[in-house]
Design an enzyme around this catalytic site. Sequence first.
Site, mmCIF file in Angstrom:
data_model
loop_
_atom_site.group_PDB
_atom_site.id
_atom_site.type_symbol
_atom_site.label_atom_id
_atom_site.label_comp_id
_atom_site.label_asym_id
_atom_site.label_seq_id
_atom_site.Cartn_x
_atom_site.Cartn_y
_atom_site.Cartn_z
ATOM 1 N N GLU A 127 -29.845 -21.445 -38.004
ATOM 2 C CA GLU A 127 -28.866 -22.519 -38.189
ATOM 3 C C GLU A 127 -27.679 -22.303 -37.265
ATOM 4 O OE1 GLU A 127 -25.883 -23.772 -41.742
ATOM 5 O OE2 GLU A 127 -28.024 -24.024 -42.149
ATOM 6 N N PRO A 143 -21.960 -27.068 -34.307
ATOM 7 C CA PRO A 143 -21.556 -27.646 -33.019
ATOM 8 C C PRO A 143 -20.309 -26.956 -32.473
ATOM 9 C CG PRO A 143 -21.860 -29.337 -34.700
ATOM 10 C CD PRO A 143 -21.808 -28.027 -35.408
ATOM 11 N N PRO A 156 -20.260 -23.290 -56.523
ATOM 12 C CA PRO A 156 -18.951 -22.624 -56.579
ATOM 13 C C PRO A 156 -17.959 -23.275 -57.531
ATOM 14 C CG PRO A 156 -19.697 -22.732 -54.328
ATOM 15 C CD PRO A 156 -20.692 -23.531 -55.125
ATOM 16 N N HIS A 167 -28.333 -31.770 -40.245
ATOM 17 C CA HIS A 167 -27.559 -31.902 -41.477
ATOM 18 C C HIS A 167 -26.842 -33.252 -41.465
ATOM 19 C CE1 HIS A 167 -27.208 -27.260 -42.089
ATOM 20 N NE2 HIS A 167 -28.390 -27.626 -41.636
ATOM 21 N N TYR A 213 -28.260 -17.986 -41.212
ATOM 22 C CA TYR A 213 -27.010 -18.633 -40.810
ATOM 23 C C TYR A 213 -26.475 -17.803 -39.641
ATOM 24 C CZ TYR A 213 -27.348 -21.070 -45.243
ATOM 25 O OH TYR A 213 -27.790 -21.860 -46.278
#
Length: 497
Positions: free
Chosen positions: A164, A167, A299, A223, A447
């Site tokens: 992943e 930008p 969260p 996404h 990630y």
Amino acid sequence: MSSTEEATTKEEEETKIDVVVVANDDNNDEGKKDDSNIHDNVEKSDGDKNGESENVINETKDDMDVEENATTDNNNDDEKNENASSAYVVQEGDISEKNENNNDNNNDNNNSNNNEEGGNGDGENTDEQTTTGHVNTRLDHILTNYDSNYDETKPETKCAISFEYYPPRTTESLKNLYEKLERMKKQKPLYTSITWGAGGSTAKVSFDVAKMMKIRKLIPNLHLTCTNMDKYIIKETLDDCVLLKINNVLALRGNEAKDPTEDEEGGLKSAIDLIKYMRENYNDWEFSIQTSGYPEGHPSKILKIDNPKMLTEDEKKRIIHRPDADYVCHEEEYQHEIEYLREKVDAGANVIITQFFFDVSVYISFVEKCREAGIDVPIVPGIMIILAYGSFKRIQDFSRCRVPDEVVEKMERLKKDAAGVQEYGIELATNMCKELLEYGVPALHFYTLNMEKSVNEVLKNIGRYIPVDDDKKNKNSSSSSSSSNSKKEIKVDDAKK
């Protein structure tokens, strides 16, 4: 520790990398303000001063290329560009792939005729031909059909992986990212993801990166958030995805508008709204829809524990220790979260990608509870590698993720040892990946924080790294140098004789 690792650590220390990746997609309490987001936004580290964070990645530097020796020559330019604009700087001329889109579509059709679904062994994941003639590369199909039979001569068969990215803020950083994609493509990821800023703040650059992934024969997973965003942008993005055969979308809520009146009337308010919109307005075969999952609970639902004696056994396993108090997502809320996740799957989500975690047992328990609730889609674990003490502390503060006591203690001992922190972060991620593979996960989702060396180190440790040409050249060069020195020594010895 290798010289490469030492160089990497030195660069990170000098640039004071300070990264946070925290969670915020969607939960059933839509009226509650949420201050974090795993998949979407990239903001400056001071964007959280008023407690109204839109952060997914908080950083002191726009560009995360400092880890890569291959791009260090560009770092000075990145630093100059950093203060040029607080927005993403991508000019029309910087994306030169527009004229290649038709070629890309033709190549997809050619690949589908010559290769099996799921990849051809050259990092060029190929397509499935549907009865309609439409070519697609759906994550749910690829994950289901992935061949995990291990062949020691082919590291890519050991486990499926995905990367992943977010930008970049500058054109130079964007160029570096494209170069990185070309290098990381050689690791044969099952797919690559690109994040999307809340409110469509990175709409153009995110989509351009997804296009570039497609052109490079990578399978993009774009996404897409829906709240606080013009519905036209959502439709235009999805229409463009269909046109370019970008078949994978991670449907997210995104950050709610600070002023509720800013929300578009009749707009989409949650991830489940976006999933339903996609299923109602596009053919089922056009999209594999991904959604987010939270092994420890969302969260916003992880709350302070008032009475520790009243905790259930499952709650005790999810306790999050913080300096001020202990926190947990209580059982009733946790079950409610699982049920809501099932609603998203029932609405049309095909794959679940989780928030990162540092306790594998929490992920395993989450999967088991999902299965008990009738959720039968692939659940891909999210892996984030700790690279700096500062970012680790921010992760604890913002994401409220559970960090085992032994990890906290080790990090505290190493907090003044930047190289030691990085080495331990790679070791921790390695051990987690091994445990997850033993459990039988469908893939490992990294990630990357737009880095590559730390990810490659983990891949090496689990036997998943694929040597590239540069590795071979360095090895041959070293071998040749060693051989040359050996011959010289022999001549010296002969002369003495």
